[in-house]
Design a protein around this motif. Structure first.
Motif, PDB file in Angstrom:
ATOM      1  N   GLY A 135       1.076  -1.243  -0.045  1.00 29.95           N
ATOM      2  CA  GLY A 135      -0.043   0.185  -0.074  1.00 29.95           C
ATOM      3  C   GLY A 135       0.882   1.326  -0.108  1.00 29.95           C
ATOM      4  O   GLY A 135       0.488   2.413   0.223  1.00 29.95           O
ATOM      5  N   VAL A 136       2.114   1.067  -0.145  1.00 35.10           N
ATOM      6  CA  VAL A 136       3.097   2.312  -0.403  1.00 35.10           C
ATOM      7  C   VAL A 136       3.399   2.560  -1.533  1.00 35.10           C
ATOM      8  O   VAL A 136       3.935   1.447  -2.380  1.00 35.10           O
ATOM      9  N   SER A 137       3.312   3.552  -2.365  1.00 37.23           N
ATOM     10  CA  SER A 137       3.712   3.916  -3.808  1.00 37.23           C
ATOM     11  C   SER A 137       4.058   5.136  -4.037  1.00 37.23           C
ATOM     12  O   SER A 137       3.519   6.015  -3.428  1.00 37.23           O
ATOM     13  N   ALA A 138       4.731   5.224  -5.335  1.00 41.22           N
ATOM     14  CA  ALA A 138       5.170   6.669  -5.805  1.00 41.22           C
ATOM     15  C   ALA A 138       4.487   6.889  -7.009  1.00 41.22           C
ATOM     16  O   ALA A 138       4.637   7.674  -7.713  1.00 41.22           O
ATOM     17  N   ALA A 140       0.661   7.354  -8.176  1.00 46.06           N
ATOM     18  CA  ALA A 140      -1.007   7.502  -8.174  1.00 46.06           C
ATOM     19  C   ALA A 140      -1.614   6.695  -9.282  1.00 46.06           C
ATOM     20  O   ALA A 140      -2.557   5.787  -9.181  1.00 46.06           O
ATOM     21  N   VAL A 141      -0.993   7.017 -10.175  1.00 46.06           N
ATOM     22  CA  VAL A 141      -1.646   6.493 -11.624  1.00 46.06           C
ATOM     23  C   VAL A 141      -1.708   5.076 -11.844  1.00 46.06           C
ATOM     24  O   VAL A 141      -2.622   4.385 -12.353  1.00 46.06           O
ATOM     25  N   CYS A 142      -0.576   4.413 -11.326  1.00 41.55           N
ATOM     26  CA  CYS A 142      -0.526   2.904 -11.475  1.00 41.55           C
ATOM     27  C   CYS A 142      -1.183   2.306 -10.378  1.00 41.55           C
ATOM     28  O   CYS A 142      -1.835   1.306 -10.645  1.00 41.55           O
ATOM     29  N   ASP A 143      -1.310   2.815  -9.122  1.00 37.40           N
ATOM     30  CA  ASP A 143      -1.718   1.967  -8.131  1.00 37.40           C
ATOM     31  C   ASP A 143      -2.937   2.637  -7.453  1.00 37.40           C
ATOM     32  O   ASP A 143      -3.543   2.136  -6.364  1.00 37.40           O
ATOM     33  N   GLY A 144      -3.440   3.903  -7.684  1.00 33.33           N
ATOM     34  CA  GLY A 144      -4.612   4.446  -7.255  1.00 33.33           C
ATOM     35  C   GLY A 144      -6.070   3.589  -7.172  1.00 33.33           C
ATOM     36  O   GLY A 144      -6.626   3.672  -6.383  1.00 33.33           O
ATOM     37  N   PHE A 145      -5.830   2.842  -8.315  1.00 35.51           N
ATOM     38  CA  PHE A 145      -6.893   2.048  -8.702  1.00 35.51           C
ATOM     39  C   PHE A 145      -7.152   1.086  -7.410  1.00 35.51           C
ATOM     40  O   PHE A 145      -8.515   0.718  -7.167  1.00 35.51           O
ATOM     41  N   PHE A 146      -6.314   0.573  -6.789  1.00 32.27           N
ATOM     42  CA  PHE A 146      -6.602  -0.346  -5.789  1.00 32.27           C
ATOM     43  C   PHE A 146      -6.961   0.386  -4.554  1.00 32.27           C
ATOM     44  O   PHE A 146      -7.427  -0.536  -3.452  1.00 32.27           O
ATOM     45  N   ARG A 148      -9.691   2.287  -4.346  1.00 35.26           N
ATOM     46  CA  ARG A 148     -10.850   3.120  -4.776  1.00 35.26           C
ATOM     47  C   ARG A 148     -11.885   3.272  -3.536  1.00 35.26           C
ATOM     48  O   ARG A 148     -12.101   2.109  -2.789  1.00 35.26           O
ATOM     49  N   LYS A 149     -12.625   4.113  -3.208  1.00 38.27           N
ATOM     50  CA  LYS A 149     -13.463   4.522  -2.287  1.00 38.27           C
ATOM     51  C   LYS A 149     -12.864   4.610  -0.813  1.00 38.27           C
ATOM     52  O   LYS A 149     -13.574   4.251   0.193  1.00 38.27           O
ATOM     53  N   GLN A 150     -11.380   4.343  -0.670  1.00 35.00           N
ATOM     54  CA  GLN A 150     -10.900   4.544   0.526  1.00 35.00           C
ATOM     55  C   GLN A 150     -10.206   5.598   0.836  1.00 35.00           C
ATOM     56  O   GLN A 150     -10.182   6.402  -0.032  1.00 35.00           O
ATOM     57  N   ASP A 151      -9.702   5.594   2.125  1.00 32.98           N
ATOM     58  CA  ASP A 151      -8.951   7.218   2.429  1.00 32.98           C
ATOM     59  C   ASP A 151      -7.323   6.868   2.227  1.00 32.98           C
ATOM     60  O   ASP A 151      -7.023   5.802   2.676  1.00 32.98           O
ATOM     61  N   VAL A 152      -6.796   7.837   1.771  1.00 33.18           N
ATOM     62  CA  VAL A 152      -5.091   7.669   1.349  1.00 33.18           C
ATOM     63  C   VAL A 152      -4.692   8.938   1.653  1.00 33.18           C
ATOM     64  O   VAL A 152      -5.511   9.881   2.048  1.00 33.18           O
ATOM     65  N   ALA A 153      -3.386   8.721   1.777  1.00 35.59           N
ATOM     66  CA  ALA A 153      -2.446   9.974   2.111  1.00 35.59           C
ATOM     67  C   ALA A 153      -1.275  10.188   0.942  1.00 35.59           C
ATOM     68  O   ALA A 153      -0.890   9.113   0.382  1.00 35.59           O
ATOM     69  N   ILE A 154      -1.134  11.339   0.811  1.00 36.38           N
ATOM     70  CA  ILE A 154      -0.049  11.726  -0.270  1.00 36.38           C
ATOM     71  C   ILE A 154       1.075  12.589   0.244  1.00 36.38           C
ATOM     72  O   ILE A 154       0.444  13.747   0.898  1.00 36.38           O
ATOM     73  N   VAL A 155       2.288  12.489   0.193  1.00 41.02           N
ATOM     74  CA  VAL A 155       3.080  13.247   0.656  1.00 41.02           C
ATOM     75  C   VAL A 155       3.883  14.140  -0.566  1.00 41.02           C
ATOM     76  O   VAL A 155       4.188  13.587  -1.491  1.00 41.02           O
ATOM     77  N   GLY A 156       4.037  15.592  -0.088  1.00 38.59           N
ATOM     78  CA  GLY A 156       4.694  16.476  -1.473  1.00 38.59           C
ATOM     79  C   GLY A 156       3.708  17.584  -1.452  1.00 38.59           C
ATOM     80  O   GLY A 156       2.617  17.572  -1.095  1.00 38.59           O
ATOM     81  N   ALA A 157       4.563  18.474  -2.232  1.00 42.26           N
ATOM     82  CA  ALA A 157       3.470  19.920  -2.365  1.00 42.26           C
ATOM     83  C   ALA A 157       4.336  20.435  -3.523  1.00 42.26           C
ATOM     84  O   ALA A 157       3.990  21.513  -4.034  1.00 42.26           O
ATOM     85  N   VAL A 240       3.866   8.793  -2.042  1.00 43.46           N
ATOM     86  CA  VAL A 240       4.935   9.660  -2.061  1.00 43.46           C
ATOM     87  C   VAL A 240       5.246  10.209  -3.166  1.00 43.46           C
ATOM     88  O   VAL A 240       5.410   9.479  -4.183  1.00 43.46           O
ATOM     89  N   ALA A 241       5.068  11.616  -3.297  1.00 44.50           N
ATOM     90  CA  ALA A 241       5.488  12.408  -4.383  1.00 44.50           C
ATOM     91  C   ALA A 241       6.509  13.512  -4.162  1.00 44.50           C
ATOM     92  O   ALA A 241       6.224  14.817  -4.093  1.00 44.50           O
ATOM     93  N   ILE A 242       7.567  12.987  -3.779  1.00 41.13           N
ATOM     94  CA  ILE A 242       8.573  14.153  -3.344  1.00 41.13           C
ATOM     95  C   ILE A 242       9.708  14.502  -4.292  1.00 41.13           C
ATOM     96  O   ILE A 242      10.859  14.960  -3.872  1.00 41.13           O
TER      97      ILE A 242
END
Ligand code: NDP
Length: 315
Positions: A135-138, A140-146, A148-157, A240-242
């Protein structure tokens, strides 16, 4: 170890590598390419590309890279799967590159288009849950699908974090955006997009202390850097998107790199400090990092290699 020889060896298969291949192949140099760990490069893990000239309606990243590949192969690119694992650039005109520790290529010229890879926070559980697809990924486009309808976090600005947060907001129930300072780095338009999306909650001045979970992510422990307060959020996906780091480590013994690891090239050219070795794309560009600038620099590298071979009487 198997041995082969070639005039132009291209390492990497993003826009820079394929553009170099198209130019070198059309110049009759019979280039050989090793595609590296991510065939097609970073664009294969994005969705819409709307800023590459020539596609008025935009195009999907993976589809565009397929077009690059087909175009290069049409002109006879010898295109192969494999990773460069070792180089020896000590003999001009006969540079050696080992592929997957099994084949040694001797190349009159080498074009490095190895790009850049995602950076990570370096937290223990982040690494573990990334390695076991917990469940840790860099991407979103590859893994966001997994998620769906859940709560997620993303790091970075930065722009990437904003783009990915927005992408996730369309799939997920809620997206926490964890920003370490009290402001974004992203462009205004991307910031606004995130700020105007109701199911994205932006947490400024927030550091991640720990990714929680045994077999899969269950949450994250956070610290507010202003008041040192610790909180926990419940999420099943942690993105993670840093930013990125250049894939240049194997060249460090020979090539001059800057402090961040990007290959230094002579101003206005793709020439490195080693004769017959040229660099293009994100491996040498920390400023622009766009598909179109990478492609342009790939063209430069192929022309520089062609001129070098001609000047040395090597082709
Ligand atoms: P950037 O380097 O621009 O941003 C990285 C972000 O990650 C920064 O906000 C930085 O925080 C944060 N960060 C870095 N390390 C950590 C850490 N250890 N913990 C928490 N946060 C951290 O990278 P991007 O990938 O976003 O963008 C790269 C380039 O690509 C940029 O030039 C960008 O404009 C471009 N791009 C353009 C897009 C578009 O136009 N559609 C889409 C995607 C990228 P801080 O700000 O505090 O340093």
């Amino acid at each position: 170890m198997a041995q082969e020889q070639v005039d132009v060896l291209i390492l990497g298969s993003g826009p820079a590598g394929y553009t170099a291949a198209i130019y070198a192949a059309r110049a009759g140099l019979k280039p050989m390419m090793y595609q590296g760990g991510q065939p097609g490069g970073q664009l294969t893990i994005t969705t819409d590309v709307e800023n590459f000239p020539g596609y008025p309606e935009g195009i999907q990243g993976p589809e565009m890279m397929e077009d690059f590949r087909k175009q290069a192969e049409r002109f006879g690119l010898d295109n192969r799967y494999g990773m460069a694992t070792k180089v020896d650039f000590s003999t001009p005109g006969a540079h050696k590159v080992t592929i997957d520790d099994t084949i040694e290529i001797t190349a009159k010229t080498v074009i490095i288009a190895t790009g850049a890879s995602a950076k990570w926070l370096g937290l223990e559980n982040e690494t573990r849950l990334r390695m076991n697809a917990g469940g840790v990924s860099a991407c979103a486009v590859c893994d966001g699908f997994f998620f769906r309808k859940q709560d997620v976090a993303i790091v970075g600005a930065g722009d990437t974090a904003c783009e990915e947060a927005h992408y996730l907001s369309k799939l997920c129930n809620k997206v926490y955006m964890l920003v370490r300072r009290d402001e974004f780095r992203a462009s205004q338009i991307m910031q606004n997009r995130v700020k105007n999306t109701p199911n994205i909650e932006i947490l400024f001045n927030t550091e991640t202390l720990e990714v929680l979970g045994e077999d899969g992510v269950t949450g994250a422990r956070l610290k507010n850097t202003k008041n040192n307060e610790e909180t926990t959020i419940d999420v099943t996906g942690f993105f993670v998107a840093i930013g990125h780091q250049p894939n240049t480590q194997i060249f460090a013994d020979y090539l001059t790199l800057d402090e961040a690891g990007y290959i230094e090239t002579e101003k206005g050219s793709s020439r490195t400090n080693i004769e017959g070795v040229f660099a293009c794309g994100d491996a040498q560009d920390k400023i622009y990092r766009q598909a179109v600038t990478a492609a342009g620099s790939g063209c430069m590298a192929a022309l520089d290699a062609e001129r070098y071979l001609a000047a040395q009487g090597l082709h």
